[in-house]
Design an enzyme around this catalytic site. Sequence first.
Site, PDB file in Angstrom:
ATOM      1  N   ARG A  95      -1.358  22.093   9.061  1.00  0.00           N
ATOM      2  CA  ARG A  95      -0.241  21.845   8.166  1.00  0.00           C
ATOM      3  C   ARG A  95       0.882  21.097   8.884  1.00  0.00           C
ATOM      4  O   ARG A  95       1.895  20.777   8.270  1.00  0.00           O
ATOM      5  CB  ARG A  95       0.323  23.184   7.686  1.00  0.00           C
ATOM      6  CG  ARG A  95       0.045  23.535   6.226  1.00  0.00           C
ATOM      7  CD  ARG A  95       0.646  24.915   6.012  1.00  0.00           C
ATOM      8  NE  ARG A  95       0.866  25.291   4.654  1.00  0.00           N
ATOM      9  CZ  ARG A  95       0.008  25.981   3.894  1.00  0.00           C
ATOM     10  NH1 ARG A  95      -1.182  26.276   4.340  1.00  0.00           N
ATOM     11  NH2 ARG A  95       0.351  26.355   2.691  1.00  0.00           N
ATOM     12  N   ARG A 134      -0.992  31.509 -11.203  1.00  0.00           N
ATOM     13  CA  ARG A 134      -2.106  31.871 -10.313  1.00  0.00           C
ATOM     14  C   ARG A 134      -2.269  33.395 -10.180  1.00  0.00           C
ATOM     15  O   ARG A 134      -1.304  34.120  -9.964  1.00  0.00           O
ATOM     16  CB  ARG A 134      -1.861  31.251  -8.933  1.00  0.00           C
ATOM     17  CG  ARG A 134      -2.838  31.722  -7.875  1.00  0.00           C
ATOM     18  CD  ARG A 134      -2.941  30.769  -6.727  1.00  0.00           C
ATOM     19  NE  ARG A 134      -1.785  30.791  -5.844  1.00  0.00           N
ATOM     20  CZ  ARG A 134      -1.691  30.031  -4.758  1.00  0.00           C
ATOM     21  NH1 ARG A 134      -2.661  29.184  -4.447  1.00  0.00           N
ATOM     22  NH2 ARG A 134      -0.627  30.083  -3.999  1.00  0.00           N
TER      23      ARG A 134
HETATM   24  P1  ADP Z   1      -4.206  25.994  -3.228  1.00  0.00           P
HETATM   25  O1  ADP Z   1      -5.245  26.768  -2.455  1.00  0.00           O
HETATM   26  O2  ADP Z   1      -4.257  24.524  -2.961  1.00  0.00           O
HETATM   27  O3  ADP Z   1      -2.835  26.557  -3.095  1.00  0.00           O
HETATM   28  P2  ADP Z   1      -5.522  27.172  -5.572  1.00  0.00           P
HETATM   29  O4  ADP Z   1      -6.955  26.821  -5.408  1.00  0.00           O
HETATM   30  O5  ADP Z   1      -5.105  28.549  -5.291  1.00  0.00           O
HETATM   31  O6  ADP Z   1      -4.600  26.123  -4.767  1.00  0.00           O
HETATM   32  O7  ADP Z   1      -5.127  26.767  -7.072  1.00  0.00           O
HETATM   33  C1  ADP Z   1      -3.815  27.020  -7.588  1.00  0.00           C
HETATM   34  C2  ADP Z   1      -3.924  27.489  -9.046  1.00  0.00           C
HETATM   35  O8  ADP Z   1      -4.351  26.399  -9.881  1.00  0.00           O
HETATM   36  C3  ADP Z   1      -4.929  28.604  -9.293  1.00  0.00           C
HETATM   37  O9  ADP Z   1      -4.405  29.456 -10.289  1.00  0.00           O
HETATM   38  C4  ADP Z   1      -6.187  27.882  -9.782  1.00  0.00           C
HETATM   39  O10 ADP Z   1      -6.962  28.688 -10.652  1.00  0.00           O
HETATM   40  C5  ADP Z   1      -5.593  26.698 -10.523  1.00  0.00           C
HETATM   41  N1  ADP Z   1      -6.392  25.464 -10.395  1.00  0.00           N
HETATM   42  C6  ADP Z   1      -7.057  25.020  -9.300  1.00  0.00           C
HETATM   43  N2  ADP Z   1      -7.637  23.817  -9.533  1.00  0.00           N
HETATM   44  C7  ADP Z   1      -7.318  23.483 -10.824  1.00  0.00           C
HETATM   45  C8  ADP Z   1      -7.629  22.366 -11.670  1.00  0.00           C
HETATM   46  N3  ADP Z   1      -8.358  21.335 -11.232  1.00  0.00           N
HETATM   47  N4  ADP Z   1      -7.129  22.371 -12.917  1.00  0.00           N
HETATM   48  C9  ADP Z   1      -6.373  23.412 -13.359  1.00  0.00           C
HETATM   49  N5  ADP Z   1      -6.060  24.494 -12.623  1.00  0.00           N
HETATM   50  C10 ADP Z   1      -6.520  24.539 -11.360  1.00  0.00           C
HETATM   51  P1  ADP Z   2      -0.740  27.694  -0.484  1.00  0.00           P
HETATM   52  O1  ADP Z   2      -1.205  28.281  -1.730  1.00  0.00           O
HETATM   53  O2  ADP Z   2       0.691  27.335  -0.416  1.00  0.00           O
HETATM   54  O3  ADP Z   2      -1.606  26.593   0.000  1.00  0.00           O
HETATM   55  P2  ADP Z   2      -1.408  29.465   1.742  1.00  0.00           P
HETATM   56  O4  ADP Z   2      -2.085  30.693   1.302  1.00  0.00           O
HETATM   57  O5  ADP Z   2      -2.211  28.408   2.382  1.00  0.00           O
HETATM   58  O6  ADP Z   2      -0.638  28.908   0.498  1.00  0.00           O
HETATM   59  O7  ADP Z   2      -0.207  29.822   2.714  1.00  0.00           O
HETATM   60  C1  ADP Z   2       0.710  30.836   2.432  1.00  0.00           C
HETATM   61  C2  ADP Z   2       1.761  30.907   3.525  1.00  0.00           C
HETATM   62  O8  ADP Z   2       1.135  31.225   4.785  1.00  0.00           O
HETATM   63  C3  ADP Z   2       2.503  29.601   3.789  1.00  0.00           C
HETATM   64  O9  ADP Z   2       3.616  29.425   2.926  1.00  0.00           O
HETATM   65  C4  ADP Z   2       2.931  29.786   5.256  1.00  0.00           C
HETATM   66  O10 ADP Z   2       4.042  30.667   5.359  1.00  0.00           O
HETATM   67  C5  ADP Z   2       1.731  30.501   5.859  1.00  0.00           C
HETATM   68  N1  ADP Z   2       0.752  29.545   6.383  1.00  0.00           N
HETATM   69  C6  ADP Z   2      -0.514  29.319   5.915  1.00  0.00           C
HETATM   70  N2  ADP Z   2      -1.135  28.372   6.645  1.00  0.00           N
HETATM   71  C7  ADP Z   2      -0.249  27.968   7.590  1.00  0.00           C
HETATM   72  C8  ADP Z   2      -0.288  26.992   8.640  1.00  0.00           C
HETATM   73  N3  ADP Z   2      -1.368  26.228   8.853  1.00  0.00           N
HETATM   74  N4  ADP Z   2       0.821  26.863   9.417  1.00  0.00           N
HETATM   75  C9  ADP Z   2       1.898  27.607   9.230  1.00  0.00           C
HETATM   76  N5  ADP Z   2       2.010  28.527   8.257  1.00  0.00           N
HETATM   77  C10 ADP Z   2       0.946  28.719   7.427  1.00  0.00           C
END
Ligand code: ADP
Ligand code: ADP
Length: 228
Positions: A95, A134
């Site tokens: 990140r 979500r």
């Molecule tokens: P990230 O890991 O990048 O933070 P997530 O996979 O958790 O994202 O997805 C964020 C939210 O959006 C979840 O509630 C998921 O079900 C929904 N979501 C993911 N991909 C799509 C898509 N292509 N269209 C609509 N909703 C989506």
């Molecule tokens: P998102 O849905 O935003 O992609 P993540 O589950 O990946 O969320 O991350 C949640 C939180 O965990 C971030 O807001 C940050 O505080 C911490 N985090 C996750 N991955 C990293 C990383 N690679 N470096 C620093 N902080 C991280």
Amino acid sequence: MTAATKPLYIVLLGAPGAGKGTQARLLTEELGIAHVASGDLFREHLNNQTELGRLAKQYMDRGELVPDDVTIRMVMERLERPDCAKGAILDGFPRTVAQARALDEALSTRGLQVDIVPYIKVSEETLVARLSGRWICRQCQATYHTLFNPPKKPGVCDICGGELYQRSDDTEETVRRRLQVYFEQTLPLIEYYQERGLLVEIDGEQEIDAVYRDLLAAIHQVAGVGTE
Ligand code: ADP
Ligand code: ADP
Ligand code: ZN
């Protein structure tokens, strides 16, 4: 080592809510490689009340990044585990540019490298809508959305029957900060991987299945793995 057995390393890039976790879960089944999600690892530490969990919580609650040194150590340890022997889909890591460099160095000492960096591109408006709806499974971390990807039975995971919950950092205020942090600290990675010829842009506004199809096609091009 033959091309078929060389470990495959995929870095999924995209803002919070872009769909990295959703896609990583689908890909990990198809490709038979591990899913390594730094956020999930921190949440596991939090649940187990480890020292790292307590430290990470202070940053996660504010939507800030956990410091690079502890994050890098945690992910590198994870990549050493046996289930990563065939490679991994990295979700949420790197990140920062420092994290990307650390990953490159760790892989290159083993004669390996990042193979492809799909960048799941989604508008800010969509990101906010996705994060606010979500829901996540407490047991298996599967992700749902109240509107876009609802579970068959409200509050219950389709896959394992576990209880669904909303993350405490998916509130409007923290989401805004997370997006700001993403633009400042993670966006430079697009250029970093572009310069190395690894970046492939994927239209993340599409439905989950269409995004998945595009991702598999892109991965197939570089890796020649089962996408037919
Ligand atoms: P990230 O890991 O990048 O933070 P997530 O996979 O958790 O994202 O997805 C964020 C939210 O959006 C979840 O509630 C998921 O079900 C929904 N979501 C993911 N991909 C799509 C898509 N292509 N269209 C609509 N909703 C989506
Ligand atoms: P998102 O849905 O935003 O992609 P993540 O589950 O990946 O969320 O991350 C949640 C939180 O965990 C971030 O807001 C940050 O505080 C911490 N985090 C996750 N991955 C990293 C990383 N690679 N470096 C620093 N902080 C991280
Ligand atoms: Zn579940």
